[in-house]
Write a protein that holds these residues in place. Sequence first.
Motif, PDB file in Angstrom:
ATOM      1  N   GLY A  40     -31.036  27.085   0.052  1.00 27.76           N
ATOM      2  CA  GLY A  40     -30.468  27.552  -1.209  1.00 27.76           C
ATOM      3  C   GLY A  40     -30.872  26.653  -2.362  1.00 27.76           C
ATOM      4  O   GLY A  40     -31.249  27.132  -3.436  1.00 27.76           O
ATOM      5  N   VAL A  41     -30.822  25.354  -2.149  1.00 20.53           N
ATOM      6  CA  VAL A  41     -31.245  24.396  -3.182  1.00 20.53           C
ATOM      7  C   VAL A  41     -32.737  24.561  -3.469  1.00 20.53           C
ATOM      8  O   VAL A  41     -33.157  24.600  -4.631  1.00 20.53           O
ATOM      9  N   LEU A  42     -33.534  24.688  -2.420  1.00 21.04           N
ATOM     10  CA  LEU A  42     -34.980  24.844  -2.599  1.00 21.04           C
ATOM     11  C   LEU A  42     -35.307  26.121  -3.375  1.00 21.04           C
ATOM     12  O   LEU A  42     -36.168  26.113  -4.256  1.00 21.04           O
ATOM     13  N   PHE A  43     -34.616  27.217  -3.044  1.00 23.96           N
ATOM     14  CA  PHE A  43     -34.848  28.480  -3.750  1.00 23.96           C
ATOM     15  C   PHE A  43     -34.454  28.350  -5.218  1.00 23.96           C
ATOM     16  O   PHE A  43     -35.169  28.796  -6.109  1.00 23.96           O
ATOM     17  N   GLU A  47     -37.029  28.144  -8.877  1.00 28.03           N
ATOM     18  CA  GLU A  47     -36.909  28.917 -10.113  1.00 28.03           C
ATOM     19  C   GLU A  47     -36.566  28.030 -11.309  1.00 28.03           C
ATOM     20  O   GLU A  47     -36.883  28.356 -12.440  1.00 28.03           O
ATOM     21  N   GLN A  48     -35.844  26.924 -11.043  1.00 25.22           N
ATOM     22  CA  GLN A  48     -35.378  26.063 -12.138  1.00 25.22           C
ATOM     23  C   GLN A  48     -35.577  24.589 -11.789  1.00 25.22           C
ATOM     24  O   GLN A  48     -34.614  23.823 -11.755  1.00 25.22           O
ATOM     25  N   ALA A  59     -24.743  27.182  -9.410  1.00 26.08           N
ATOM     26  CA  ALA A  59     -25.538  28.324  -8.963  1.00 26.08           C
ATOM     27  C   ALA A  59     -25.291  28.634  -7.490  1.00 26.08           C
ATOM     28  O   ALA A  59     -25.316  29.798  -7.091  1.00 26.08           O
ATOM     29  N   LEU A  60     -25.052  27.603  -6.701  1.00 22.40           N
ATOM     30  CA  LEU A  60     -24.839  27.777  -5.265  1.00 22.40           C
ATOM     31  C   LEU A  60     -23.363  27.851  -4.898  1.00 22.40           C
ATOM     32  O   LEU A  60     -23.027  27.960  -3.716  1.00 22.40           O
ATOM     33  N   ASP A  61     -22.495  27.769  -5.906  1.00 22.24           N
ATOM     34  CA  ASP A  61     -21.050  27.832  -5.707  1.00 22.24           C
ATOM     35  C   ASP A  61     -20.566  26.746  -4.742  1.00 22.24           C
ATOM     36  O   ASP A  61     -19.796  26.995  -3.830  1.00 22.24           O
ATOM     37  N   ALA A  91     -27.336  11.378 -16.683  1.00 20.82           N
ATOM     38  CA  ALA A  91     -27.468  12.658 -15.984  1.00 20.82           C
ATOM     39  C   ALA A  91     -28.709  12.633 -15.104  1.00 20.82           C
ATOM     40  O   ALA A  91     -29.743  12.078 -15.482  1.00 20.82           O
ATOM     41  N   MET A  92     -28.590  13.246 -13.934  1.00 21.98           N
ATOM     42  CA  MET A  92     -29.714  13.286 -13.002  1.00 21.98           C
ATOM     43  C   MET A  92     -30.226  14.718 -12.864  1.00 21.98           C
ATOM     44  O   MET A  92     -29.453  15.655 -12.723  1.00 21.98           O
ATOM     45  N   ARG A  93     -31.536  14.839 -12.913  1.00 22.36           N
ATOM     46  CA  ARG A  93     -32.192  16.138 -12.734  1.00 22.36           C
ATOM     47  C   ARG A  93     -32.867  16.158 -11.375  1.00 22.36           C
ATOM     48  O   ARG A  93     -33.327  15.132 -10.883  1.00 22.36           O
ATOM     49  N   LEU A  94     -32.898  17.347 -10.784  1.00 24.84           N
ATOM     50  CA  LEU A  94     -33.474  17.522  -9.458  1.00 24.84           C
ATOM     51  C   LEU A  94     -34.854  18.159  -9.554  1.00 24.84           C
ATOM     52  O   LEU A  94     -35.028  19.145 -10.280  1.00 24.84           O
ATOM     53  N   HIS A  95     -35.781  17.606  -8.800  1.00 24.37           N
ATOM     54  CA  HIS A  95     -37.143  18.124  -8.796  1.00 24.37           C
ATOM     55  C   HIS A  95     -37.613  18.288  -7.355  1.00 24.37           C
ATOM     56  O   HIS A  95     -37.352  17.428  -6.509  1.00 24.37           O
ATOM     57  N   LEU A  96     -38.316  19.389  -7.116  1.00 17.76           N
ATOM     58  CA  LEU A  96     -38.916  19.600  -5.806  1.00 17.76           C
ATOM     59  C   LEU A  96     -40.088  18.633  -5.622  1.00 17.76           C
ATOM     60  O   LEU A  96     -40.841  18.383  -6.559  1.00 17.76           O
ATOM     61  N   THR A  97     -40.209  18.117  -4.433  1.00 17.76           N
ATOM     62  CA  THR A  97     -41.387  17.339  -4.074  1.00 17.76           C
ATOM     63  C   THR A  97     -42.411  18.304  -3.463  1.00 17.76           C
ATOM     64  O   THR A  97     -42.096  19.483  -3.228  1.00 17.76           O
ATOM     65  N   ASP A  98     -43.594  17.817  -3.174  1.00 20.65           N
ATOM     66  CA  ASP A  98     -44.577  18.659  -2.489  1.00 20.65           C
ATOM     67  C   ASP A  98     -44.023  19.115  -1.137  1.00 20.65           C
ATOM     68  O   ASP A  98     -44.174  20.277  -0.751  1.00 20.65           O
ATOM     69  N   LYS A  99     -43.356  18.210  -0.449  1.00 21.57           N
ATOM     70  CA  LYS A  99     -42.744  18.552   0.841  1.00 21.57           C
ATOM     71  C   LYS A  99     -41.650  19.605   0.645  1.00 21.57           C
ATOM     72  O   LYS A  99     -41.504  20.509   1.465  1.00 21.57           O
TER      73      LYS A  99
END
Length: 147
Positions: A40-43, A47-48, A59-61, A91-99
């Motif tokens: 759910g987090v990855l999806f 998108e964001q 978003a994930l409730d 504030a911390m922002r989340l970013h996808l890694t290549d993995k």
Amino acid sequence: MPVPADRRLIFLLNAGHRRVQRWIEGKMAAKGVTTAAQSGVLFFLGEQDGALIGEAADALDLAPSAMTGLIDRMTKAELVERRADPKDGRAMRLHLTDKGRAAREAAKAGLDGINAHLTEGFTDEEIGVVARWLSSLQTKFPKGDAQ
């Protein structure tokens, strides 16, 4: 007057949710993919990417405490990384890694066909009613409304 077994909506909703969740987890585990919560987090981040942790939790409730633990595990697994917000260092922002991007694609592939499986044997009209009813639960029972 007792409610007939096929109309005990809370029981049916909870039992259905548990079965679908276990089925999804089993499918994903068999393919070596992340958990449903991690997916759910990855999806969402797909998108964001760069969303605040609180935005992802909303978003994930998920409760903020649950989200923090989930992100801790995902950071340790190198699926996401936290970065300080350039405008607000607290504030911390989340970013996808290549993995994380690769895991997102694997999760998507692992869930191919789930909607087809869920809707099998039902007409479009029936699915429309079910979707409308499930969507209505979010407005009938808003977050934070314990009454």
